[in-house]
Enzyme design. Structure first.
Site, mmCIF file in Angstrom:
data_model
loop_
_atom_site.group_PDB
_atom_site.id
_atom_site.type_symbol
_atom_site.label_atom_id
_atom_site.label_comp_id
_atom_site.label_asym_id
_atom_site.label_seq_id
_atom_site.Cartn_x
_atom_site.Cartn_y
_atom_site.Cartn_z
ATOM 1 C CD GLU A 163 17.336 31.324 36.906
ATOM 2 O OE1 GLU A 163 17.658 31.301 38.100
ATOM 3 O OE2 GLU A 163 17.671 32.205 36.130
ATOM 4 C CD GLU A 354 14.803 35.495 34.869
ATOM 5 O OE1 GLU A 354 15.899 35.676 35.441
ATOM 6 O OE2 GLU A 354 13.863 34.873 35.378
HETATM 7 C C1 GCO Z 1 17.016 34.216 38.636
HETATM 8 C C2 GCO Z 1 15.598 34.454 38.713
HETATM 9 C C3 GCO Z 1 15.264 35.898 38.899
HETATM 10 C C4 GCO Z 1 16.339 36.786 39.430
HETATM 11 C C5 GCO Z 1 17.235 37.325 38.346
HETATM 12 C C6 GCO Z 1 18.361 38.168 38.856
HETATM 13 O O1 GCO Z 1 17.535 34.173 37.529
HETATM 14 O O2 GCO Z 1 17.659 34.065 39.673
HETATM 15 O O3 GCO Z 1 14.934 33.929 37.654
HETATM 16 O O4 GCO Z 1 14.211 35.746 39.772
HETATM 17 O O5 GCO Z 1 15.796 37.870 40.091
HETATM 18 O O6 GCO Z 1 17.794 36.278 37.638
HETATM 19 O O7 GCO Z 1 19.172 37.435 39.707
#
Ligand code: GCO
Length: 449
Positions: A163, A354
């Site tokens: 990200e 994710e």
């Molecule tokens: C993000 C990160 C994660 C977060 C998850 C929940 O997407 O911000 O990759 O570390 O913990 O997404 O917010």
């Protein structure tokens, strides 16, 4: 039909959010340590000094992964654990930790998928200008070389960056995340360019050092779905998904077109004018190294429709729509539309790096953790993912965020995203109902979803 036989069912975490042991085993300081230790940034003054103590408890955690049945575990490598000063001398204890983690995973039939950078930037390099320093891509390449040389015998699957939208947008533009700065648009764009160069160089290094390595990228971004099935609304959602809006840091195309198409999106180039970064002749070629898969973190998206003039307009969400504890909208159709749009544009196999939700979980009187909302979320989102796969979207894997409750950045331990409940006072782990639901999904390869 359904999910392909070799579909990669996984779960994800990140070093800073789970490891703890912030000043043990020779680890250097990261910008997140400094940020958390300064009061006022994190919910109720929480820090990740101990987090889930995964650094000491990874063997127990791998046993839970095995019980869950995941085929792959996505974790991140902490740069300052490997190189305490960001460059230069290697911390052997750090290497050993990841070697042992990888061994433990492999012995239990779980494939390690390592993210090279999930936000814990070495503080020493931050003091040297961080991502704004033109040397920063070379620093990242050197770190990657150490990881590849020392861990590439055991780890064959990598994601370069997690990200970039967040670590630049939230870290350097609006100051919500470490290092908490408010930089100009011009500086942010220059940093973004260095970040992309760092990605490209890391891909080169990994391929150079590890025979047969599989490499991906794990960005995110604002995405949209059509409010109706009408073709003009679908087109509007596609347009919105790849737009570069004024608030550009969460754009998908700004961060993915250079990587997968070898060019910056024109709309952005036009809009930024004088603020465009300096781009060397070979830069875009370097940035667009071929990838084996394209990761994407997908949590939700917003409805749009055609505006009648070839553009799009956002549509209000229905009153009373479902929301997570974090207040994020629950939009299962995101896992149908976003991979579809991404695959159409980039033609690279997709991995959902994710997806998940935070709930107000607690241990019940019966000693268990009942999280019906997450069970429902999982089913609804995975059904949509399957629908897309059946229609030809090439999705190779799904990593649930997260394996266990952990340190949720500025929200501290106030958000629980895990399939496993963590009691942060005792470090006791309790699999939630969703753990067993996902276990069943995996064992049946999604057939009875
Ligand atoms: C993000 C990160 C994660 C977060 C998850 C929940 O997407 O911000 O990759 O570390 O913990 O997404 O917010």
């Amino acid at each position: 039909m359904g999910f392909p036989k070799e579909f990669i069912w996984g779960a994800a975490t990140a070093a800073y959010q789970v490891e703890g042991a912030w000043n043990e085993g020779g680890r250097g300081l990261s910008i997140w340590d400094a940020f958390c230790h300064q009061s006022g940034h994190i919910f109720e003054g929480h820090t990740a000094d101990t987090a889930c103590d995964h650094y000491h408890r990874f063997r127990e955690d791998v046993q839970l992964m095995k019980q869950l049945g995941i085929r792959a575990y996505r974790f991140s490598i902490s740069w300052p654990r490997i190189l305490p000063n960001g460059t230069g001398s290697v911390n052997e204890a750090g290497i050993r930790f990841y070697e042992e983690l990888a061994d433990e995973l492999l012995q239990n039939g779980i494939t390690p998928y390592a993210t090279l950078y999930h936000w814990d930037y070495p503080y020493a390099l931050h003091q040297r200008g961080g991502w704004l320093n033109p040397e920063s891509p070379a620093w990242f390449a050197a770190y990657t070389r150490v990881v590849a040389q020392r861990l590439g015998g055991k780890i064959k699957h990598f994601f370069t960056l997690n990200e970039p939208q967040c670590f630049i947008g939230l870290g350097y533009e609006n100051g919500e995340h470490a290092p908490g700065l408010h930089c100009s648009r011009k500086d942010c764009l220059q940093m973004a360019h260095h970040v992309l160069l760092a990605h490209g160089r890391a891909v080169q290094v990994l391929r150079d050092v590890i025979p047969g390595v599989q490499v991906g990228y794990a960005p995110t971004g604002s995405s949209f779905y059509p409010a109706t099935d009408a073709p003009e609304d679908v087109e509007a959602a596609r347009k919105a998904t790849f737009d570069v809006p004024e608030r550009w840091t969460f754009s998908i195309s700004w961060w993915s077109d250079p990587v997968l198409l070898g060019q910056y999106p024109e709309a952005g180039v036009r809009m930024f004018g004088q603020d465009m970064p300096q781009i060397g002749k070979q830069d875009l070629q370097l940035i667009s190294q071929p990838l084996d898969f394209y990761g994407q973190n997908i949590y939700n998206s917003a409805p749009v429709r055609a505006d009648g003039n070839g553009g799009y307009v956002c549509v209000p969400r229905p009153v009373g729509y479902a929301r997570t504890a974090f207040d994020w909208p629950v939009t299962p159709q995101s896992l149908y539309w976003e991979p579809k749009f991404l695959y159409e544009r980039y033609r690279t196999p997709i991995v959902i790096t994710e997806n998940g939700m935070s709930c107000h979980d607690a241990v019940s009187l019966d000693g268990q953790v009942h999280d019906p909302n997450r069970v429902d979320f999982l089913q609804r989102y995975l059904r949509e993912l399957r629908r897309g796969i059946e229609e030809g979207t090439d999705v190779r894997g799904y990593f649930h965020w997260s394996l266990m409750d952990n340190f949720e950045w500025t929200r501290g331990y106030g958000e629980r995203f895990g399939l496993i409940y963590v009691d942060f006072a005792t470090q006791k782990r309790t699999p939630k109902d969703s753990f067993y639901a996902y276990q069943r999904v995996i064992s049946e390869n999604g057939k009875t979803l």
